[in-house]
Design a protein around this motif. Structure first.
Motif, PDB file in Angstrom:
ATOM      1  N   GLN A  31      44.823  35.798  28.309  1.00  7.43           N
ATOM      2  CA  GLN A  31      45.994  35.115  27.760  1.00  7.43           C
ATOM      3  C   GLN A  31      45.675  33.783  27.101  1.00  7.43           C
ATOM      4  O   GLN A  31      46.366  33.375  26.166  1.00  7.43           O
ATOM      5  CB  GLN A  31      46.991  34.852  28.903  1.00  7.43           C
ATOM      6  CG  GLN A  31      47.593  36.103  29.510  1.00  7.43           C
ATOM      7  CD  GLN A  31      48.527  36.795  28.554  1.00  7.43           C
ATOM      8  OE1 GLN A  31      49.296  36.143  27.840  1.00  7.43           O
ATOM      9  NE2 GLN A  31      48.443  38.109  28.506  1.00  7.43           N
ATOM     10  N   SER A  32      44.687  33.076  27.633  1.00  6.13           N
ATOM     11  CA  SER A  32      44.442  31.710  27.152  1.00  6.13           C
ATOM     12  C   SER A  32      42.983  31.555  26.768  1.00  6.13           C
ATOM     13  O   SER A  32      42.099  32.124  27.422  1.00  6.13           O
ATOM     14  CB  SER A  32      44.783  30.691  28.244  1.00  6.13           C
ATOM     15  OG  SER A  32      46.092  30.872  28.713  1.00  6.13           O
ATOM     16  N   ASN A  91      40.886  32.539  29.948  1.00  7.88           N
ATOM     17  CA  ASN A  91      41.606  32.688  31.211  1.00  7.88           C
ATOM     18  C   ASN A  91      41.973  34.141  31.395  1.00  7.88           C
ATOM     19  O   ASN A  91      42.565  34.761  30.519  1.00  7.88           O
ATOM     20  CB  ASN A  91      42.858  31.815  31.212  1.00  7.88           C
ATOM     21  CG  ASN A  91      43.525  31.801  32.570  1.00  7.88           C
ATOM     22  OD1 ASN A  91      44.341  32.636  32.898  1.00  7.88           O
ATOM     23  ND2 ASN A  91      43.122  30.851  33.389  1.00  7.88           N
ATOM     24  N   GLY A  94      44.930  37.825  35.343  1.00 13.69           N
ATOM     25  CA  GLY A  94      45.711  37.546  36.541  1.00 13.69           C
ATOM     26  C   GLY A  94      45.897  36.082  36.808  1.00 13.69           C
ATOM     27  O   GLY A  94      46.444  35.703  37.831  1.00 13.69           O
ATOM     28  N   GLY A  95      45.427  35.255  35.901  1.00 13.93           N
ATOM     29  CA  GLY A  95      45.473  33.824  36.162  1.00 13.93           C
ATOM     30  C   GLY A  95      44.485  33.436  37.225  1.00 13.93           C
ATOM     31  O   GLY A  95      43.769  34.256  37.776  1.00 13.93           O
ATOM     32  N   PHE A  96      44.394  32.163  37.523  1.00 12.84           N
ATOM     33  CA  PHE A  96      43.527  31.608  38.563  1.00 12.84           C
ATOM     34  C   PHE A  96      42.047  31.875  38.322  1.00 12.84           C
ATOM     35  O   PHE A  96      41.230  31.559  39.162  1.00 12.84           O
ATOM     36  CB  PHE A  96      43.892  32.146  39.961  1.00 12.84           C
ATOM     37  CG  PHE A  96      45.295  31.833  40.370  1.00 12.84           C
ATOM     38  CD1 PHE A  96      46.245  32.830  40.456  1.00 12.84           C
ATOM     39  CD2 PHE A  96      45.673  30.529  40.666  1.00 12.84           C
ATOM     40  CE1 PHE A  96      47.543  32.532  40.824  1.00 12.84           C
ATOM     41  CE2 PHE A  96      46.963  30.228  41.040  1.00 12.84           C
ATOM     42  CZ  PHE A  96      47.903  31.244  41.121  1.00 12.84           C
ATOM     43  N   LYS A  97      41.694  32.520  37.241  1.00 13.56           N
ATOM     44  CA  LYS A  97      40.293  32.856  37.032  1.00 13.56           C
ATOM     45  C   LYS A  97      39.903  32.520  35.601  1.00 13.56           C
ATOM     46  O   LYS A  97      40.082  33.341  34.691  1.00 13.56           O
ATOM     47  CB  LYS A  97      40.060  34.337  37.311  1.00 13.56           C
ATOM     48  CG  LYS A  97      38.599  34.740  37.266  1.00 13.56           C
ATOM     49  CD  LYS A  97      38.440  36.213  37.656  1.00 13.56           C
ATOM     50  CE  LYS A  97      37.002  36.660  37.477  1.00 13.56           C
ATOM     51  NZ  LYS A  97      36.834  38.081  37.836  1.00 13.56           N
ATOM     52  N   THR A  98      39.416  31.333  35.405  1.00 13.43           N
ATOM     53  CA  THR A  98      38.974  30.902  34.095  1.00 13.43           C
ATOM     54  C   THR A  98      37.486  31.178  33.980  1.00 13.43           C
ATOM     55  O   THR A  98      36.696  30.694  34.790  1.00 13.43           O
ATOM     56  CB  THR A  98      39.288  29.408  33.900  1.00 13.43           C
ATOM     57  OG1 THR A  98      40.699  29.212  34.028  1.00 13.43           O
ATOM     58  CG2 THR A  98      38.849  28.938  32.532  1.00 13.43           C
ATOM     59  N   ILE A  99      37.126  31.963  32.976  1.00 16.25           N
ATOM     60  CA  ILE A  99      35.747  32.408  32.802  1.00 16.25           C
ATOM     61  C   ILE A  99      35.090  31.632  31.683  1.00 16.25           C
ATOM     62  O   ILE A  99      35.635  31.519  30.590  1.00 16.25           O
ATOM     63  CB  ILE A  99      35.706  33.914  32.455  1.00 16.25           C
ATOM     64  CG1 ILE A  99      36.500  34.734  33.471  1.00 16.25           C
ATOM     65  CG2 ILE A  99      34.260  34.388  32.370  1.00 16.25           C
ATOM     66  CD1 ILE A  99      35.971  34.664  34.876  1.00 16.25           C
ATOM     67  N   PHE A 100      33.896  31.131  31.962  1.00 16.47           N
ATOM     68  CA  PHE A 100      33.134  30.367  30.982  1.00 16.47           C
ATOM     69  C   PHE A 100      32.021  31.218  30.388  1.00 16.47           C
ATOM     70  O   PHE A 100      31.322  31.946  31.113  1.00 16.47           O
ATOM     71  CB  PHE A 100      32.516  29.129  31.641  1.00 16.47           C
ATOM     72  CG  PHE A 100      33.499  28.030  31.913  1.00 16.47           C
ATOM     73  CD1 PHE A 100      34.426  28.137  32.937  1.00 16.47           C
ATOM     74  CD2 PHE A 100      33.505  26.880  31.139  1.00 16.47           C
ATOM     75  CE1 PHE A 100      35.343  27.131  33.185  1.00 16.47           C
ATOM     76  CE2 PHE A 100      34.411  25.859  31.375  1.00 16.47           C
ATOM     77  CZ  PHE A 100      35.333  25.982  32.401  1.00 16.47           C
TER      78      PHE A 100
ATOM     79  N   ILE B  56      41.132  33.494  44.826  1.00 16.31           N
ATOM     80  CA  ILE B  56      39.976  34.216  44.300  1.00 16.31           C
ATOM     81  C   ILE B  56      38.730  33.838  45.093  1.00 16.31           C
ATOM     82  O   ILE B  56      38.465  32.672  45.351  1.00 16.31           O
ATOM     83  CB  ILE B  56      39.742  33.890  42.805  1.00 16.31           C
ATOM     84  CG1 ILE B  56      40.806  34.554  41.958  1.00 16.31           C
ATOM     85  CG2 ILE B  56      38.345  34.323  42.350  1.00 16.31           C
ATOM     86  CD1 ILE B  56      40.709  34.234  40.488  1.00 16.31           C
ATOM     87  N   GLY B  97      47.695  27.916  38.239  1.00 15.15           N
ATOM     88  CA  GLY B  97      46.615  28.815  37.856  1.00 15.15           C
ATOM     89  C   GLY B  97      47.029  29.858  36.839  1.00 15.15           C
ATOM     90  O   GLY B  97      46.194  30.551  36.286  1.00 15.15           O
TER      91      GLY B  97
END
Lengths: 110, 115
Positions: A31-32, A91, A94-100, B56, B97
């Motif tokens: 989403q982001s 992002n 499911g949210g809460f999981k920002t991947i770099f 998580i 989040g």
């Protein structure tokens, strides 16, 4: 396949050059989207968010192509102070999981 | 005032020891995270907490135990340290989040060296 993949770099460019970084992401439900900048031995800091319509902030332009799951960053008129690692960030669905992404190193030389 | 602060900045210890890293944010954010950046500079999420609840856990070994006494604090305790745990650990927070375009605010990192 990695969730976020970037150009490996490093990019070595002279001052004043235009440089472009590319990034692809695997989760179509993402989403982001962001570009972060990380200086040596420092924490990552937000450079800019990336919007579907594309957005510009001074010398920096970000583009998003959802169909191709592709993000780009264009830096015009490079400055010595632009030397850093540029991180493509997504992002998750499911949210809460920002991947770099692994980052692309840029060296701007005088 | 520093928005996200973590201590210590440097931590040098022997294999097998137990150590803790503390993190506090004064931004009023609901969500906090721990990230690990290894020698190849790859920044990988370890945990995220929302309002003190674990959301998580990215298959982190159970030697790593995060603890969130309140939503402003997320500490990381590591048991039986191994050489492979050497890395820079970043704490981060975000307002929530799940909001679109929610940015992360990072602490300055803890350089952990296991000898």
């Amino acid at each position: 396949r990695k969730e976020v993949e970037q150009d490996p770099g490093p990019f070595n460019v002279p001052e004043g050059a235009t440089v472009a970084f590319n990034c692809t992401y695997s989760n179509s439900a993402s989403q982001s989207f962001f570009w972060y900048r990380q200086d040596c031995r420092k924490e990552p800091k937000l450079l800019m968010s990336v919007y579907s319509s594309g957005n510009e902030d001074g010398r920096f332009t970000a583009q998003l192509n959802r169909a191709s799951q592709y993000i780009s960053l264009l830096i015009r008129d490079s400055k010595l102070s632009d030397s850093a690692t540029y991180l493509c960030v997504v992002n998750g669905d499911g949210g809460f999981k920002t991947i770099f992404g692994a980052g692309t190193r840029l060296f701007v030389k005088a | 005032d520093t928005a996200v602060s973590q201590t210590p900045k440097y931590l040098v210890t022997q294999m097998g020891n137990d150590k803790s890293i503390k993190c506090e944010q004064n931004l009023g954010h609901d969500t906090m995270y721990w990230y690990k950046q290894d020698s190849k500079k790859f920044l990988k999420i370890m945990f995220s907490y929302n309002n003190k609840e674990l959301i998580i856990n990215e298959t982190v070994p159970n030697r790593f135990s995060p603890k969130s006494p309140d939503k402003a604090h997320l500490n990381l305790h590591i048991n039986s340290l191994e050489l492979g745990d050497s890395a820079v650990y970043f704490c981060a927070s975000s307002r929530s989040g799940t909001a679109i375009n929610e940015k992360l605010f990072f602490g300055s990192g803890t350089q952990l060296s296991v000898l």
